[in-house]
Write an enzyme that holds these catalytic residues in place. Structure first.
Site, PDB file in Angstrom:
ATOM      1  N   SER A 653     -48.566  28.094 -13.910  1.00 24.17           N
ATOM      2  CA  SER A 653     -47.505  28.844 -14.598  1.00 24.17           C
ATOM      3  C   SER A 653     -48.034  29.631 -15.800  1.00 24.17           C
ATOM      4  CB  SER A 653     -46.389  27.903 -15.038  1.00 24.17           C
ATOM      5  OG  SER A 653     -46.844  27.048 -16.067  1.00 24.17           O
ATOM      6  N   LYS A 696     -39.183  25.080 -21.089  1.00 28.21           N
ATOM      7  CA  LYS A 696     -40.187  25.964 -21.685  1.00 28.21           C
ATOM      8  C   LYS A 696     -39.542  26.897 -22.711  1.00 28.21           C
ATOM      9  CE  LYS A 696     -43.497  25.805 -17.924  1.00 28.21           C
ATOM     10  NZ  LYS A 696     -43.959  26.385 -16.672  1.00 28.21           N
TER      11      LYS A 696
END
Lengths: 812, 258
Positions: A653, A696
């Site tokens: 990611s 996140k």
């Protein structure tokens, strides 16, 4: 630079509107009897349970807490109640081969009845036989036999004694037999007197005595025969007396079990054994001391006992068994021993059933992980299912570790379905590596982790909440509370369009919300109580996140949230802690120099990078080479580092962020530190979805918020993750107030534009990038590196550059 | 006093003697008689015995017999000690050598009652010594059965009745009175005995036996399943030889009351 708009707040959180519910509280909702979102698994379970063929056992897989056990148990109990009646099983003595106990099958409920009947029979036999042997008739007949025997002896010895007396010879009883001696006046002649007798008289006496002794020998031989005859007569008498005493009682019990041929055969064997061992019954009260003065046990009637290993109270007793501790012995049963005078002894009465016995005729549920971690349990289960019988063998016997004689109980036919519960990994590993598994477990029921979030499932979820509330005795939930529970269900799976299928978490949340409502003195659970329960759960698990945040805010972990830096970007890392996850920003840096085309992943070099992370780095390296160095050597050497990480980094990611840092380094353009970026990249420069997007965003937001929101801060996410957004209320509010931004991107060019504030640039028709664009700067830098490399390759001599002239790159 | 002779060992006699001694708190004097005839026979040069169980002939020396008798005496003494230890019974054990009954009656001197084993069926197979003693010390008369008392016209009659009554009570057995000789014809002793028993809340059946032939008595004992026969031992009533003759035909212990 293109102006890129942040996401609208409507996309950041997908509410569940309480107004869509037609109830005020869950007290108004009916019970939920169906399963939500598990139709595939439900169909598989029903099929697996219904099909009556060998090998169609079930493997139920899926996430823990998805309600697998409850669903399957519900199916099984419904099926067991309507299915065929399970049998009782009992072990009894095998009178012909006591080490091989016999297994008897009886209709449900009659095992215990047989046991009771046998106990009563033996009690009655003890009385009846004892009475028969104490009767005058028996004593008289024994007396007759003894008298006859004694008469024979008396007569034979008496005649011999009289014959001897005629010759002045007496018959003497000696310490261990009989003898003859010469007499004088009724007394035995002493040796001195005997020596004085004339020679002829002595010879005559000795000859007579020798003849008498020969006759006595014959008498004794005859006595042996009489003794045998006496013994036979007494034995026949005893049998006759016993038979007359037991006959009626045995006939009664045999008639009761005439419909069960095996039991009838057993009862015949009991009758025969009783007759042959009648002494045990009428001498049973006599106490015979055992070894070392210890009292010996009474003559044992254990051999007539019935060891009911599976006894069902009623004909329709459920045979759904869940074995929580599936050791080998708990599955297939065992033969126990008792210590007697330092020796271990056993008999059929010490046979103990296993779960297979208890579930026989029904269903057995097992946890596959527990099963596989118990030595020999898996092998034992497979053997039983393959052979379709339960054979009780100790492990010592099975592997010839002990040679002492033990029992070999008759195997019991096995007819049941086994349901294994486990994770998908277990299923696929077993399927791949154990050939028996696929033969024995042909039905897999795969439970979903989540199910679609629709208006219909909202309604079903509300009924599920109502059902749990009712079952667990919780306060009713207001509809707003239910809506908040549903929203949290979506957040749990990190998807605005899905709901979590994890019932265990749901039950916990409802219970905790009820706790807070009660503590506040409310009679109904409101949305605030649910929120408080969620916050409290997070707070309890929040220690590590708080520590990392503190380290960042104190500057120990270096994270910039304003300004610009070349070759430095804020990535976002997720920490998974059991069922709690949080994310924090991580500084990613990149440096570039002359080299041979490799991008060094420092994490991988020091073995702190996982394979997926390495793959991401390789992909971005490939992207760079493909985009900028198709016609010249890719003469870049670059290093990528996750700064201040001290553990393994896994996942791809960060590859978008890493590529941006590298391009920044090559283009020598600073990156905005007020933004963080997440997303994986492919070779074509497309940004792909990642996990834990909510955590996140919230992770970076918390740091910015603590430092003060400036309005320029935000997070760049893949556009394909927008549907996953279920952000916290404070984040959504900050976005609404234009203090924080979420950008959804589809390509690396969009990311680099946002991060640098410089247009990424597009190739013109000639294939060239605009000179001042990010891509143009990167291309120029790579070309320079390639030329530099050629210079070094020519040994310092200036040669004609290989690179095409500017404006002709695509053509070269 | 109980007479113990290897050839005459009898569990019932031991049981009756011990029970009686315990009941009246008397001392049990056991006399083991080494039969002189057996020792004489063993000293003869041709002495051989034929094993009762094996039917095998084997030569015997006097030393063998003496040793065997010593072993038997020791076994008996040990068994007696073990058997009476829980009875709080005073007891003695002596060994004498001579002709069985004669020696016993000589030793009996001051004893009140001499117990003899009935020797009818003495040639029959007997259990091993140890088993025999075990059964003796169970101190239970075989049931059903009774205790018999032979009452004559002599002065010992009431002592005989008293002793028999004591054992019958201790053993929970029926009492049978055998009125013999002149007493049977006169009838007074029967009434006297009945009255004596009434005073003690007891009763007895009465059998009149004017002619008390040993064989007749033996038949009555079999018929009535008599477990112990009490007999008057006064010299003027029956001589020792008569006691021996009676003992040789009856199958139950003979309790000679002096």
């Amino acid at each position: 630079m293109t102006s890129f708009k942040p996401l609208d707040t409507a996309l950041l959180y997908h509410r569940c509107d309480p107004q869509e519910f037609g109830f005020e509280t869950t007290a108004e909702l009916p019970q939920l009897t169906e399963t939500i979102g598990q139709q595939r698994a439900s169909d598989a379970v029903e099929f697996g349970i219904s099909i009556e063929r060998q090998g169609y056992n079930l493997f139920v897989m899926g996430p823990a807490g998805a309600g697998r056990h409850a669903l399957v148990q519900q199916f099984l109990e419904r099926k067991a109640a309507s299915g065929r009646a399970a049998l009782d099983w009992a072990y009894v003595n095998n009178f012909a081969q006591p080490h091989k106990p016999l297994a008897l099958a009886l209709p449900a409920g009659r095992g215990q009845q047989l046991k009771n009947d046998m106990q009563q029979l033996i009690e009655e036999l003890r009385l009846a036989i004892a009475s028969a042997f104490e009767s005058d008739e028996y004593r008289s007949r024994i007396g007759q036999i003894d008298a006859e025997f004694n008469e024979h002896q008396e007569k034979a010895l008496g005649e011999l004694g009289q014959e001897a007396a005629g010759g002045n010879i007496g018959l003497l009883r000696t310490p261990s037999g009989f003898s003859f001696a010469p007499l004088k006046a009724g007394e035995v002649i002493g040796p001195e007197d005997y020596a004085k007798l004339p020679q002829a008289e002595r010879e005559q006496l000795e000859q007579t005595m020798s003849q008498l002794q020969a006759k006595l020998e014959k008498v004794f031989l005859q006595v042996r025969q009489w003794r045998r005859e006496r013994r036979d007569k007494i034995r026949d008498l005893n049998r006759g007396v016993t038979l007359s005493a037991v006959g009626q009682l045995m006939e009664e019990i045999k008639a009761r079990y005439a419909d069960l041929p095996r039991v009838a055969d057993y009862l015949k064997a009991v009758q025969q054994d009783v007759i042959e061992n009648a002494d045990d019954f009428h001498k049973g009260q006599e106490s015979v001391p055992g070894p070392f003065g210890m009292p010996a046990a009474e003559p044992s009637f254990r051999r007539y006992a019935v060891n009911v290993i599976v006894g069902r109270g009623r004909p329709n007793d459920s045979s759904v068994v869940f074995e929580d501790h599936p050791t080998y012995q708990n599955l297939v049963g065992r033969v126990e021993h008792i210590a007697q005078f330092g020796t271990l002894v056993t008999d059929f009465g010490l046979i103990k059933p296993g779960a297979l016995h208890r579930a026989n005729g029904g269903y057995l549920m097992l946890d596959v992980y527990k099963l596989l971690t118990q030595p020999f349990a898996w092998e034992g289960l497979k053997r039983a299912l393959s052979t379709r019988e339960i054979r009780i063998e100790s492990l010592g016997q099975m592997y010839s570790l002990v040679s002492t004689e033990s029992l070999e109980p008759e195997p019991i036919p096995l007819d049941l379905k086994v349901v294994l519960f486990g994770e998908r990994l277990h299923y696929y590993l077993l399927y791949a590596w154990d050939p028996d598994f696929r033969k024995l477990f042909k039905v897999a029921a795969d439970f979903e982790d989540h199910f679609p979030r629709t208006a219909q499932t909202h309604g079903l979820y509300a009924r599920l909440v109502a059902t749990i509330v009712r079952r667990d005795g919780l306060h009713a939930f207001e509809r707003a509370a239910v809506a908040r529970v549903i929203e949290h269900g979506a957040r749990r799976v990190g998807d605005a369009k899905k709901l979590s299928a994890n019932l265990r978490d749901l039950v916990d949340l409802l219970g905790e919300a009820d706790f807070w409502a009660r503590r506040a003195g409310r009679q109904q659970v409101g949305a605030d109580d649910v929120q408080r329960a969620i916050d409290a759960q997070l707070h309890r698990a929040d220690r590590l996140r708080a520590q990392v945040n503190e380290a960042i805010l104190r500057g120990t972990l270096m994270i910039d949230t304003d300004g610009g830096k070349v070759g430095q970007v804020n990535g976002l890392s997720v920490f998974e802690l059991g069922n709690y996850a949080f994310a924090e920003p991580t500084r990613i840096t990149a440096t570039a120099r002359l080299g041979e085309g490799q991008v060094i992943d420092v994490q991988r070099e020091v073995e702190l990078g996982g394979s997926i992370h390495s793959k991401g780095v390789m992909i971005l390296s490939s992207f760079l080479a493909a985009r900028f160095s198709t016609h010249r050597p890719h003469s870049l050497s670059a290093s990528l580092v996750f700064e201040q990480t001290y553990g393994t980094v896994e996942g791809d990611s960060a590859s978008t962020g890493e590529l941006c840092a590298l391009m920044s380094s090559l283009a020598e353009l600073p990156i905005r530190q007020s933004l963080a970026v997440t997303g994986s990249i492919n070779q074509l420069g497309q940004v792909q979805a990642i996990g834990a997007v909510n955590e996140k965003i919230e992770g970076f937001f918390d740091i910015c918020s603590a430092r003060g929101l400036t309005g320029s801060q935000g997070v760049i996410i893949p556009a394909s993750n927008v549907d996953n957004l279920m952000l916290r209320g404070d984040v959504v509010q900050a976005v609404r107030d234009a203090k924080f931004s979420i950008y959804a991107i589809e390509s690396i060019d969009q990311a680099i534009e946002l991060l640098t504030g410089v247009a990424a640039g597009e190739r013109d028709v000639a294939g060239n990038w605009p000179e001042t664009s990010v891509n143009g700067r990167v291309a120029r830098r790579l070309r320079e590196l390639a030329e530099l490399r050629l210079k070094f390759a020519a040994g310092g001599k200036r040669r004609q550059p290989l690179a095409p002239k500017r404006g002709h790159e695509r053509k070269a | 006093m109980i007479g113990l002779e290897p050839a005459m060992l009898d569990a019932a006699a031991l049981a009756a003697a011990a029970r009686l001694a315990q009941s009246v708190g008397a001392e049990l004097a056991a006399l083991f008689v080494e039969d002189i005839n057996l020792l004489r026979w063993a000293s003869l040069p041709f002495a051989q015995e034929i094993g009762a169980a094996s039917a095998a002939r084997r030569p015997v020396a006097a030393a063998d017999i003496e040793r065997a008798l010593r072993v038997q005496a020791e076994q008996l003494k040990r068994a007696l000690a073990q058997g009476v230890q829980h009875l709080e019974l005073q007891w003695t054990f002596e060994v004498a050598r001579g002709q069985g009954l004669r020696v016993l009656l000589e030793y009996a001197g001051t004893s009140d009652i001499v117990v003899l084993a009935g020797s009818a069926g003495r040639f029959t197979w007997q259990p091993a010594l140890e088993a025999l003693l075990k059964s003796a010390f169970s101190f239970e008369l075989a049931a059903p059965g009774c205790v018999a008392a032979a009452l004559g016209s002599g002065p010992e009659a009431m002592r005989v009745l008293s002793a028999a009554h004591t054992l019958a009570q201790a053993s929970d057995a029926e009492l049978v009175l055998l009125i013999f000789g002149e007493a049977a014809r006169e009838g007074g002793i029967a009434e006297q005995a009945a009255a004596w028993l009434r005073e003690r809340g007891a009763a007895a059946r009465i059998a009149l036996m004017p002619d008390h032939e040993p064989r007749q008595i033996a038949e009555l004992i079999e018929r009535e399943r008599v477990q112990a026969l009490f007999w008057p031992g006064g010299d003027h009533e029956l001589r020792n030889l008569e006691i021996a003759a009676l003992a040789s035909v009856i199958s139950c212990p003979l309790m000679v009351v002096k």
